[in-house]
Design an enzyme around this catalytic site. Structure first.
Site, mmCIF file in Angstrom:
data_model
loop_
_atom_site.group_PDB
_atom_site.id
_atom_site.type_symbol
_atom_site.label_atom_id
_atom_site.label_comp_id
_atom_site.label_asym_id
_atom_site.label_seq_id
_atom_site.Cartn_x
_atom_site.Cartn_y
_atom_site.Cartn_z
ATOM 1 C CB ILE A 35 13.022 22.949 14.134
ATOM 2 C CG1 ILE A 35 13.144 21.414 14.152
ATOM 3 C CG2 ILE A 35 13.432 23.501 12.778
ATOM 4 C CD1 ILE A 35 12.219 20.728 13.164
ATOM 5 C CB ALA A 36 12.253 27.517 13.959
ATOM 6 N N GLY A 93 8.623 30.939 16.714
ATOM 7 C CA GLY A 93 8.032 32.135 16.141
ATOM 8 C C GLY A 93 7.112 32.813 17.131
ATOM 9 N N GLY A 94 6.432 33.872 16.654
ATOM 10 C CA GLY A 94 5.565 34.624 17.551
ATOM 11 C C GLY A 94 4.307 33.870 17.925
ATOM 12 C CB ALA A 146 3.433 27.800 16.881
ATOM 13 C CB THR A 147 7.943 26.451 19.710
ATOM 14 O OG1 THR A 147 7.938 27.686 20.432
ATOM 15 C CG2 THR A 147 9.368 25.916 19.653
ATOM 16 C CE LYS A 154 3.439 27.163 13.004
ATOM 17 N NZ LYS A 154 3.113 27.713 11.672
ATOM 18 C CG ASP A 165 3.067 35.670 6.262
ATOM 19 O OD1 ASP A 165 3.451 34.998 7.221
ATOM 20 O OD2 ASP A 165 3.554 36.779 5.982
#
Length: 637
Positions: free
Chosen positions: A24-25, A27-28, A30-31, A47, A141
């Site tokens: 899906i996506a 990031g810095g 995790a995936t 995740k 965040d």
């Protein structure tokens, strides 16, 4: 082949339960993957922490903290966390799968939102955040990327990766891991966060939703941070005059620089928005009603009865006129045709029966039989199986046709042919176009192109160009591309989806050398290119005059504007005052000189060191010489 299709996680079974389907996506930290929970037979988002971070205890603790923080929040406006664990050396977290877009995507498409739309989204965000604050959790965040807008209308708050307990207000470097554009002044200056820090981020999001821009903008992150720490957030109505005064006041209240001047938590801010909501919506309703009263007026409604009267009157008049022109004595004519009618009666009856049967059959065929027309249902956004079942239920046959799409997720229907909403003959074939996701494109080389040329090439190829970042480089010409990054900030792969976000790392030129300059000159030169000078160190130097830069040091790896540069400043020569040793024995004098770091020479033999005294020393007492110099001590008696 795309990078996602070669991902070793695709198809993997995690913990004997979660079957990974697609990515899906990324990031810095995790995936995130789409997976099937085989035990409960449902789709979930998994995740998975990046493998290179598995040995970093701080990152691992933060990953586990996110699972624990989110799992404590059973709220309809917070993404649910179902499970967390470890498979071999892989830490993972299982979350609710929420197909849709983020608030950031919505703002990119529409720019700014209406006050009513803003209220709808903020109502959900604040309800979820209020639940977190009541549970003693600070998100830390908050930004549009972490507000999820589901396809079915649900709005949820996600990504508690930086969440901390409200009592954990320690000033750590982790406090600054959030996005700089939404960080509160106290986080930037003291590294301390509590529930009111989240309120500040919500206020910035409110401003951005109402105006389409962020209140503070700068070429470098440090410039944005400085504005947050030292300036007041302006009223949104200065940018968008249609913003109601009540929302203006909420933004100013939420973004007060002093935490004590803000709402104490999300619940307090939500109460204020709910108080303002009726006046905002009633004002909008009056406007909308007025517009509808002016614009919505179906044609032909007002004079329908008059039209019908005129048509009927014309028909009656025409019939009357025809009646007046017909011959009055029609007996002879009727007698003449009676004989022929009796002869044709039998076969006319047969024809009537035949025509009646044909009419009935045709009426059935086109009315409710195979030849009838039926409405093609709307199936866009539905899964292929659901879309097929719905169209078949209307009496059509179907065919699935794969087609790439930037906007529609993989496996969902894009449209139909003939188009949905129209009519077609029952039993006819309806093609359902099913999304295969964005078309995978080959990525051209952007390295060493000027930023303008690289942006033009990326747009022409089919990508969406985002904001660039500057980075110092001695090898790439100023203003030219060092590398291209994907939506997660990772280097762009060889193949990338159509419509994917691309950003460029652009050369800021070489880091200027300031060796040999004064402190003031060196500082001015470094600041002019966006660098920060840390507190200088000082060293003695025999060759560099006092106050001049001896050397400079920069961080290892990529250096971007906003980084700190160290300077070592000359203190000049290391001069020490020569002590007075006159009248001391040679032994005493030599010991005192050596204690001060000097060497010595003498004309006295060693066997007389304890008996003969110093009558001459050179240089004389009080003279400043370099540390380690040799002092001559003599006895000339």
């Amino acid at each position: 082949m795309s990078s996602a299709s070669t991902d070793p996680m695709i198809g993997r079974l995690i913990d004997g339960r979660y079957q990974v389907k697609s990515r899906i996506a990324r990031g810095g930290m995790a995936t995130v993957y789409l997976a099937t929970d085989l035990r409960l037979e449902r789709r979930v988002a998994v995740k998975i922490m990046h493998g290179h971070l598995a040995d970093d205890s701080a990152f691992k603790a933060r990953f586990v903290q996110e699972a624990r923080s989110a799992a404590r929040l059973a709220h309809p406006n917070v993404v649910n966390v179902f499970d967390q664990g470890q498979d071999s050396d892989m830490a993972y977290m299982v979350m609710e799968y929420l197909p849709g877009i983020t608030l950031r995507d919505l703002l990119k498409d529409y720019g700014k939102l209406t006050p009513e739309q803003t209220l709808d989204i903020m109502d959900a965000v604040l309800r979820g955040l209020a639940a977190a604050h009541e549970a003693g959790i600070v998100h830390r965040d908050l930004k549009p990327e972490n507000v999820l807008l589901a396809d079915d209308g649900r709005i949820k708050l996600g990504d508690f990766g930086l969440a901390r307990a409200t009592t954990a207000n320690t000033a750590t470097g982790q406090a600054l891991l959030g996005t700089i554009a939404y960080l509160s002044p106290e986080l930037l200056t003291r590294g301390v966060a509590d529930a009111r820090s989240d309120i500040y981020a919500v206020g910035i999001m409110l401003y951005e939703m109402l105006t389409g821009v962020q209140p503070f903008i700068g070429e470098q992150p440090m410039q944005v941070a400085y504005q947050h720490a030292n300036e007041k957030v302006p009223r949104p109505s200065l940018v968008n005059p249609s913003v109601p005064a009540s929302l203006d006041d909420v933004v100013i209240w939420a973004t007060s620089r002093t935490p004590s001047d803000r709402p104490e938590n999300a619940g307090a801010l939500l109460d204020r928005l709910l108080e303002a909501e009726p006046s905002i919506r009633s004002g909008s309703s009056r406007s909308d009603l007025s517009a509808q009263q002016t614009m919505v007026m179906p044609a032909g409604v007002l004079n329908l009865q008059d039209d019908e009267t005129r048509v009927m009157t014309a028909s009656v008049l025409a019939g009357a006129h025809a009646g007046r022109s017909r011959p009055v004595n029609a007996v002879s004519t009727l007698s003449a045709v009676a004989i022929s009618r009796r002869n044709r009666g039998a076969w006319l009856l047969a024809l009537v029966v035949i025509f009646a049967a044909l009419a009935g059959g045709t009426g059935w065929y086109f009315g409710s039989g195979p030849g009838s027309l039926a409405l093609i249902p709307t199936v866009a956004g539905q899964g292929s199986e659901q879309a097929t079942a719905r169209i078949v239920a209307e009496g059509f046959t179907t065919k699935l046709v794969e087609r790439s799409s930037v906007l529609v997720p993989v496996g969902l229907a894009i449209a139909t042919d003939p188009a949905e909403g129209g009519h077609a003959t029952r039993g006819s074939l309806i093609s359902i176009f099913v999304s295969t996701g964005p078309q995978i494109l080959k990525v051209p080389s952007f390295a060493n192109l000027s930023e303008a040329a690289a942006s033009e090439l990326a747009t022409r190829t089919g990508f969406v160009v985002g904001a660039s970042v500057k980075q110092f480089s001695a090898d790439v010409v100023l203003g030219h591309v060092i590398e291209a990054l994907d939506a997660t900030g990772a280097p762009l792969p060889a193949e990338y989806p159509d419509g994917g976000a691309v950003s460029f790392v652009v050369s800021a030129g070489s880091i200027p050398s300031v060796i040999g300059l004064t402190v003031a000159e060196a500082t001015a030169k470094l600041v002019s290119v966006g660098l920060i000078v840390s507190t200088p160190t000082e060293s003695f130097s025999d060759s560099v005059p006092k106050g001049i830069v001896i050397s400079q040091s920069v961080p290892e790896g990529a250096v971007r504007p906003g980084a700190s540069v160290g300077l070592d400043i000359s203190k000049g020569e290391d001069l020490v005052e020569v002590p007075n040793v006159m009248g001391l024995t040679i032994a005493q004098a030599s010991a005192k000189l050596q204690e001060k770091g000097f060497g010595f020479t003498t004309n006295v033999p060693a066997i007389w060191y304890n008996r003969l005294e110093v009558t001459v020393q050179n240089p004389a007492a009080g003279t400043k010489v370099k540390r380690g110099s040799t002092i001559d001590i003599r006895n000339d008696g």
